[in-house]
Design a protein around this motif. Structure first.
Motif, PDB file in Angstrom:
ATOM      1  N   MET A 252      -3.096   4.642   1.089  1.00 59.18           N
ATOM      2  CA  MET A 252      -2.262   3.778   2.584  1.00 59.18           C
ATOM      3  C   MET A 252      -1.367   3.958   1.498  1.00 59.18           C
ATOM      4  SD  MET A 252      -3.256   4.035   5.583  1.00 59.18           S
ATOM      5  CE  MET A 252      -4.018   5.444   5.592  1.00 59.18           C
ATOM      6  N   PRO A 253      -0.177   3.429   2.559  1.00 57.49           N
ATOM      7  CA  PRO A 253       0.297   4.624   3.518  1.00 57.49           C
ATOM      8  C   PRO A 253      -0.286   5.748   3.542  1.00 57.49           C
ATOM      9  CG  PRO A 253       1.781   2.867   2.950  1.00 57.49           C
ATOM     10  CD  PRO A 253       1.512   3.121   2.062  1.00 57.49           C
ATOM     11  N   LYS A 254      -0.771   6.115   4.812  1.00 62.92           N
ATOM     12  CA  LYS A 254      -0.553   7.692   5.035  1.00 62.92           C
ATOM     13  C   LYS A 254       0.331   8.373   4.874  1.00 62.92           C
ATOM     14  CE  LYS A 254      -2.844  10.865   7.992  1.00 62.92           C
ATOM     15  NZ  LYS A 254      -3.281  11.238   9.379  1.00 62.92           N
ATOM     16  N   SER A 255       0.043   9.119   4.341  1.00 64.12           N
ATOM     17  CA  SER A 255       1.101  10.411   3.454  1.00 64.12           C
ATOM     18  C   SER A 255       1.366  10.307   2.122  1.00 64.12           C
ATOM     19  CB  SER A 255       1.513  11.572   4.479  1.00 64.12           C
ATOM     20  OG  SER A 255       1.154  11.404   5.259  1.00 64.12           O
ATOM     21  N   SER A 256       1.987   8.702   1.898  1.00 60.55           N
ATOM     22  CA  SER A 256       2.526   8.238   1.088  1.00 60.55           C
ATOM     23  C   SER A 256       1.907   6.794   0.550  1.00 60.55           C
ATOM     24  CB  SER A 256       4.000   8.254   0.938  1.00 60.55           C
ATOM     25  OG  SER A 256       4.250   6.808   2.143  1.00 60.55           O
TER      26      SER A 256
END
Length: 299
Positions: A252-256
């Protein structure tokens, strides 16, 4: 006369050489072939076993495309993926909240940036301390429906469960049995002595998490609820600070992902303190054991 003797001697020598060569060929051809060495012949000690044992295969993350599945099982695999990604739509009778399996297992568990399910079919059956017994994938999945979905457990022979089991098998294709894929291992807790602080976690949630999960924690169209009636219940793994913090720190945060371990622990404590549904088992939580296991003392 001397020439006759010489000719006779040479003739005799040639005949002896030919006869001798024939004898050598005969005994080599008729002799029994040596047997291949057996483990007893080459040694039975630990060193010998290690020398002859094949090297274990390293698991490789390479989930096959769903469309490449054999024609006869492809519909079940595609349904399994739909259940994973749109759980409430495809398994409504077993879901009691606003979540989907893909909320914890991104892309139906086929991503490495999540709690991946690629290889899960090779890891189970697996001992589960919660049940005090070894659970197969059907039992494990039933627990997810009861806890994370705050719903009911599908029967092992139901279309929902069978489709999920076939799906797990397909995306685990090529993973050696009982291997430990590194991408499928979620640490039990963070190796950090920081004491979780719910007050500090409230700030982390407001600054980082609320933009996706909503200011009230009840979810948005792009992220699931983290508390409230639409969230997982208090029997789910995510209700544990240790599990929530590992997931938040890694993904988390998703993708980064960008949280520190301390922030992850704090926001996990904050989420833990929020109201959520109570767990109610819809099938026995422990395996009924009528005989002792081998090596166990009789009751």
């Amino acid at each position: 006369m001397n020439q006759a003797k010489l000719f006779f001697s040479l003739t005799l020598l040639v005949l002896l050489l030919i006869f001798g060569a024939w004898l050598v060929f005969f005994f080599q051809w008729s002799a029994p072939m040596p047997r291949a060495a057996t483990p007893a012949a080459v040694g039975t000690g630990p060193g010998a076993a290690a020398a002859t044992a094949p090297a274990p295969l390293e698991p490789v993350f390479n989930p096959p495309a769903l469309e490449d599945a054999p024609e006869k099982i492809r519909p079940m695999i595609l349904l399994g993926y739909k259940i994973m990604t749109e759980t409430k739509k495809y398994a409504p009778e077993y879901v009691g909240n606003d979540m989907a399996c893909t909320n914890c297992h991104f892309d139906g568990g086929r991503s490495k940036d999540t709690i991946s399910l690629v290889g899960v079919a090779a890891k189970y059956p697996l001992y589960r301390a919660r049940r005090e017994y070894t659970a197969d994938l059907a039992l494990r999945t039933q627990g997810c429906f009861e806890r994370s979905m705050n719903g009911k457990a599908p029967a092992p022979d139901s279309q929902i469960m069978q489709s999920l089991l076939v799906y797990y098998q397909w995306i685990s294709k090529g993973i050696p049995i009982y291997s430990n894929p590194p991408w499928a291992i979620l640490a039990h807790h963070l190796e950090n002595d920081h004491k979780p602080d719910a007050a500090a976690g409230k700030i982390v949630y407001k600054d980082v998490c609320s933009r996706c999960h909503g200011a009230d924690g009840h979810g948005t169209p792009i992220a699931p609820p983290l508390w409230g009636n639409g969230a997982y219940n208090d029997g789910a793994g995510m209700d544990r600070i240790r599990t929530f913090s590992v997931f938040a720190w890694r993904f988390m945060p998703k993708s980064s992902p960008s949280l520190t371990q301390e922030q992850a622990l704090d926001v996990a404590a904050f989420a833990k303190a929020q109201p959520r549904p109570k767990f109610v088992a819809t099938h026995p939580n422990k395996i009924e054991r009528v005989i002792p296991l081998p090596g166990e003392a009789k009751q």
